[in-house]
Every structure is written in C-alpha cells, then in structure tokens.
Design a protein around this motif. Sequence first.
Motif, PDB file in Angstrom:
ATOM      1  N   MET A   8       0.822  -1.209   0.000  1.00  0.00           N
ATOM      2  CA  MET A   8       0.000   0.000   0.000  1.00  0.00           C
ATOM      3  C   MET A   8       0.851   1.253   0.000  1.00  0.00           C
ATOM      4  N   ARG A   9       0.261   2.320  -0.523  1.00  0.00           N
ATOM      5  CA  ARG A   9       0.937   3.616  -0.560  1.00  0.00           C
ATOM      6  C   ARG A   9       1.182   4.099   0.868  1.00  0.00           C
ATOM      7  N   GLU A  10       2.285   4.763   1.069  1.00  0.00           N
ATOM      8  CA  GLU A  10       2.669   5.301   2.375  1.00  0.00           C
ATOM      9  C   GLU A  10       1.595   6.253   2.904  1.00  0.00           C
ATOM     10  N   GLU A  14      -4.339   2.517   0.062  1.00  0.00           N
ATOM     11  CA  GLU A  14      -4.569   2.258  -1.356  1.00  0.00           C
ATOM     12  C   GLU A  14      -3.464   1.347  -1.868  1.00  0.00           C
ATOM     13  N   ILE A  16      -0.598  -0.297  -4.235  1.00  0.00           N
ATOM     14  CA  ILE A  16       0.362   0.146  -5.246  1.00  0.00           C
ATOM     15  C   ILE A  16       0.137  -0.743  -6.469  1.00  0.00           C
TER      16      ILE A  16
END
Length: 155
Positions: A8-10, A14, A16
């Motif tokens: 997931m995005r930092e 969501e 990646i």
Amino acid sequence: MSLNWVMMREGLREPIPLPQESVILSQDKTELTLVIPAESPAAAADASAPAQVARKWTESGHIWLTNQRLIFVSTLKPSRHASFDSLSVLLPSILATSFVQPYFSGNYLCLSILPSVEGGLTPGTKAEIRFTDRGIFEFVQLLERTREIAIRKRR
C-alpha cells in the motif's frame, strides 16, 4: 490468492499498482467474508499434522478491480484488530463465480479462489463480496468480462 500481501501507498490505504496495471473500478462500503477450509486433503491424510480449524472472517473495506487482479483492503482502525488486512486475487486465480440472490438479504457475489503457495489460503477458499450501499450486479458483469480478458491474455 494471497492474504495480507497487498503493498500500500505510504500513509494511505490504497494498493500500489503492478506494472501495466490499471484500475477499472474502485468501490468503498464493501463487505468481504472469507471462508478458509480447515485443511487441504493432503494435510488431512497426514495423521502427524496438527488439526486446523476452519476460519470465517468478515471485514468492511474498499475493493478495487484492475485489469490484472481483484484487491480488497479492510478499513483498519488503529483501535481494533482486523481478522485480515487485505486480499489480492489475480483474475485467472478466480476459479468460479456465483451471483447469489437470497430472499431476505442483499445480493452478493461468491468467488472460489485458487490459493498461491505460502499465500495464507488453502484449496477450497471462498470469498463473498457485498456492497452495503448499492447493488452488485453491474460489478459482477464487469468482473466477468475483465476476468475473461485476463484469462485469454494468460493463454
């Protein structure tokens, strides 16, 4: 296919995307029930293996349909422990789909999933997807079309 393996995005919940992956549909207010059988038939034949218990988990969250996979990420709150955080299923790993229309509750989609090695799932795993704020019929049609294309590309 794989349980709790979605990158997931930092700072965001969501996923990646994989190379050449594009999002087709994104839907929040989704409920996913995951039914993982007790053990595989090979493990059941081995008397020395410890007995496993079947697991049934339900989480609320967000679902993404991409041109390569179906991704579910739970709405994890820091104050509570989720039974699972995410589920990632490559579209060709969806063995069968079933659109279920019960008499006394909302429609849902049932998926039979082919697990990956060391993915945290066993053969016979099923997932049920429910949308809590809208119908699911359009999603079922879109998933079927996208899955057919992914299977053709894989061949």
